[in-house]
Design a protein around this motif. Structure first.
Motif, PDB file in Angstrom:
ATOM      1  N   SER A 157     -32.237  25.820 -41.952  1.00 47.48           N
ATOM      2  CA  SER A 157     -32.930  26.959 -41.350  1.00 47.48           C
ATOM      3  C   SER A 157     -32.266  27.314 -40.032  1.00 47.48           C
ATOM      4  O   SER A 157     -31.636  26.466 -39.376  1.00 47.48           O
ATOM      5  CB  SER A 157     -34.410  26.638 -41.121  1.00 47.48           C
ATOM      6  OG  SER A 157     -34.559  25.515 -40.271  1.00 47.48           O
ATOM      7  N   ALA A 158     -32.425  28.574 -39.651  1.00 44.81           N
ATOM      8  CA  ALA A 158     -31.888  29.029 -38.369  1.00 44.81           C
ATOM      9  C   ALA A 158     -32.737  28.489 -37.229  1.00 44.81           C
ATOM     10  O   ALA A 158     -33.813  27.915 -37.426  1.00 44.81           O
ATOM     11  CB  ALA A 158     -31.850  30.557 -38.346  1.00 44.81           C
ATOM     12  N   ALA A 159     -32.246  28.694 -36.018  1.00 45.77           N
ATOM     13  CA  ALA A 159     -32.935  28.141 -34.850  1.00 45.77           C
ATOM     14  C   ALA A 159     -34.344  28.696 -34.710  1.00 45.77           C
ATOM     15  O   ALA A 159     -35.292  27.957 -34.400  1.00 45.77           O
ATOM     16  CB  ALA A 159     -32.119  28.422 -33.591  1.00 45.77           C
ATOM     17  N   GLY A 160     -34.518  29.997 -34.958  1.00 45.75           N
ATOM     18  CA  GLY A 160     -35.840  30.602 -34.816  1.00 45.75           C
ATOM     19  C   GLY A 160     -36.835  30.040 -35.812  1.00 45.75           C
ATOM     20  O   GLY A 160     -37.975  29.709 -35.466  1.00 45.75           O
ATOM     21  N   ARG A 161     -36.413  29.891 -37.049  1.00 48.79           N
ATOM     22  CA  ARG A 161     -37.308  29.338 -38.054  1.00 48.79           C
ATOM     23  C   ARG A 161     -37.626  27.877 -37.776  1.00 48.79           C
ATOM     24  O   ARG A 161     -38.769  27.447 -37.942  1.00 48.79           O
ATOM     25  CB  ARG A 161     -36.675  29.487 -39.437  1.00 48.79           C
ATOM     26  CG  ARG A 161     -37.567  29.012 -40.572  1.00 48.79           C
ATOM     27  CD  ARG A 161     -36.876  29.154 -41.907  1.00 48.79           C
ATOM     28  NE  ARG A 161     -37.689  28.615 -42.995  1.00 48.79           N
ATOM     29  CZ  ARG A 161     -37.267  28.511 -44.250  1.00 48.79           C
ATOM     30  NH1 ARG A 161     -36.040  28.931 -44.576  1.00 48.79           N
ATOM     31  NH2 ARG A 161     -38.053  27.997 -45.178  1.00 48.79           N
ATOM     32  N   ALA A 162     -36.623  27.131 -37.344  1.00 43.88           N
ATOM     33  CA  ALA A 162     -36.857  25.728 -37.010  1.00 43.88           C
ATOM     34  C   ALA A 162     -37.837  25.600 -35.846  1.00 43.88           C
ATOM     35  O   ALA A 162     -38.701  24.706 -35.838  1.00 43.88           O
ATOM     36  CB  ALA A 162     -35.532  25.040 -36.674  1.00 43.88           C
ATOM     37  N   ARG A 163     -37.723  26.502 -34.874  1.00 44.46           N
ATOM     38  CA  ARG A 163     -38.648  26.475 -33.739  1.00 44.46           C
ATOM     39  C   ARG A 163     -40.080  26.797 -34.183  1.00 44.46           C
ATOM     40  O   ARG A 163     -41.040  26.144 -33.752  1.00 44.46           O
ATOM     41  CB  ARG A 163     -38.201  27.468 -32.674  1.00 44.46           C
ATOM     42  CG  ARG A 163     -39.076  27.432 -31.408  1.00 44.46           C
ATOM     43  CD  ARG A 163     -38.600  28.405 -30.346  1.00 44.46           C
ATOM     44  NE  ARG A 163     -38.654  29.787 -30.812  1.00 44.46           N
ATOM     45  CZ  ARG A 163     -37.590  30.526 -31.106  1.00 44.46           C
ATOM     46  NH1 ARG A 163     -36.375  30.009 -30.958  1.00 44.46           N
ATOM     47  NH2 ARG A 163     -37.709  31.776 -31.525  1.00 44.46           N
ATOM     48  N   ASP A 164     -40.220  27.763 -35.080  1.00 40.35           N
ATOM     49  CA  ASP A 164     -41.559  28.112 -35.574  1.00 40.35           C
ATOM     50  C   ASP A 164     -42.176  26.946 -36.343  1.00 40.35           C
ATOM     51  O   ASP A 164     -43.380  26.673 -36.210  1.00 40.35           O
ATOM     52  CB  ASP A 164     -41.469  29.346 -36.473  1.00 40.35           C
ATOM     53  CG  ASP A 164     -41.077  30.601 -35.695  1.00 40.35           C
ATOM     54  OD1 ASP A 164     -41.260  30.604 -34.460  1.00 40.35           O
ATOM     55  OD2 ASP A 164     -40.583  31.560 -36.327  1.00 40.35           O
TER      56      ASP A 164
END
Length: 362
Positions: free
Chosen positions: A113-120
């Motif tokens: 997953s991208a950084a944004g999805r991983a953060r969510d």
């Protein structure tokens, strides 16, 4: 029983055991002994170690081949027939390995997953753990999923006890169904807690206890009782009922998280074992072809040839036994947890004490 729960004017006298059973749950009874056949079926389908189940299946196939040969139904003397069987085993094993690789890629795709999805995802997990800590009144929620379930089960049981105390001075028409409901909740959560204390996340005990505890039915009952008797409850009792419902919702979320994590680990383990068992399976099928590959006939004594061939066939079919054992568990777990929240698709619409009609509340 329906009139006891739904109607506040017309009441039908039912036996306490029958009413408690309806209020308690629609699911399996966690921790209760069943028949030997039902216990073996549960072990075979979900609770047993998957490698042990695969070995048992291989043993059944071995016994079947021995009996069929002893009865004269099958034989191992025709080289063409045996080599065709070996060729089919090789093709089947390669197809199975290809399927497992596809499943493994599907699992891995969920981890990328991208950084944004991983953060969510991280924020969602942290928010959930914060809610668990607040509900269980602890500084921070535990790291192990099993311990999180234990805390939530304890929270549900304590909320049920507080609700029972809060309605103690209420009218009989309100106190009786709610007390029966809280008694059932405490009884069921007590069984689940005992099972969870004996298990760990690496085993199937934790996920089995979480699945068999039918919190969806308790959530459904609690929601209905709140709508039916909300105006008659004291502010304290109404608050305690809301807390119990919130704890049941958190347990449902925790169970889904535990199920997802466990199935990922389970399918990954299945992929590893399929590779480990697939190589000997292909080699055994090749050896069967080589045994019958000589123009003069089999290269070993005819007296021991059936035993050698049978053993090689069992090794060749071992990945299939492994596939059956894992699919049985994963499919059963998924089927038993197909719905989220107070939805019970396996329940008949006419069953249960909560029969409602359109516009009844008005």
């Amino acid at each position: 029983m329906q009139a006891l729960i739904v109607g506040s004017v017309e009441r039908v006298a039912m036996s306490p055991s029958e009413t408690d059973e309806t209020l308690e749950s629609f699911g399996a009874n966690v921790g209760e002994q069943s028949s030997v056949l039902a216990g073996f079926r549960e072990w075979f389908v979900v609770e047993g170690d998957r490698v042990a189940v695969a070995v048992l299946l291989s043993g059944v196939i071995l016994a079947l081949l021995v009996v069929l040969r002893w009865l004269g139904i099958i034989s191992f003397t025709n080289p063409n027939s045996v080599t065709r069987v070996a060729s089919g085993m090789i093709a089947g094993t390669f197809s199975l390995v290809t399927l497992v690789v596809s499943v493994n890629q599907l699992i891995l795709s969920q981890e990328f997953s991208a950084a944004g999805r991983a953060r969510d995802r991280l924020e969602g997990v942290i928010d959930f753990r914060r809610k668990v800590a607040t509900t269980a009144m602890v500084p921070a929620s535990p790291a192990t999923p099993t311990r999180i379930l234990e805390l939530l089960v304890e929270s549900i049981r304590h909320d049920a006890a507080d609700l029972a105390d809060a309605v103690e001075n209420s009218d009989d028409e309100v106190r009786e169904p709610i007390t029966r409901y809280t008694n059932a909740v405490q009884k069921r959560t007590g069984r689940v807690d005992e099972v969870l204390e004996e298990g760990e996340f690496g085993s199937f005990t934790a996920i089995s206890a979480a699945i068999n505890y039918d919190e969806a039915w308790h959530l459904h009952v609690g929601t209905h009782l709140r709508g039916e008797y909300g105006d008659e409850l004291s502010p304290t009792a109404s608050e305690r009922l809301d807390e119990l419902i919130d704890s049941l919702k958190l347990f449902g979320v925790a169970r889904e998280q535990l199920k997802t994590t466990y199935l990922q680990r389970e399918l990954t383990r299945f992929s590893q074992l399929t590779i480990y068992w697939g190589v000997p399976s292909i080699l055994s099928a090749i050896l069967i072809g080589l045994l019958y590959g000589d123009f003069a006939g089999p290269s070993v004594s005819v007296a021991v040839l059936p035993f050698i061939t049978t053993g090689l066939i069992i090794v060749g079919l071992s990945p299939l036994s492994l596939l059956v054992s894992y699919i049985l568990r994963t499919a059963t777990v998924t089927r038993r947890t197909a719905s989220v929240g107070p939805m019970v698709p396996q329940k008949d619409p006419d069953e249960g004490p909560f029969h409602v009609e359109y516009g009844e509340d008005s």
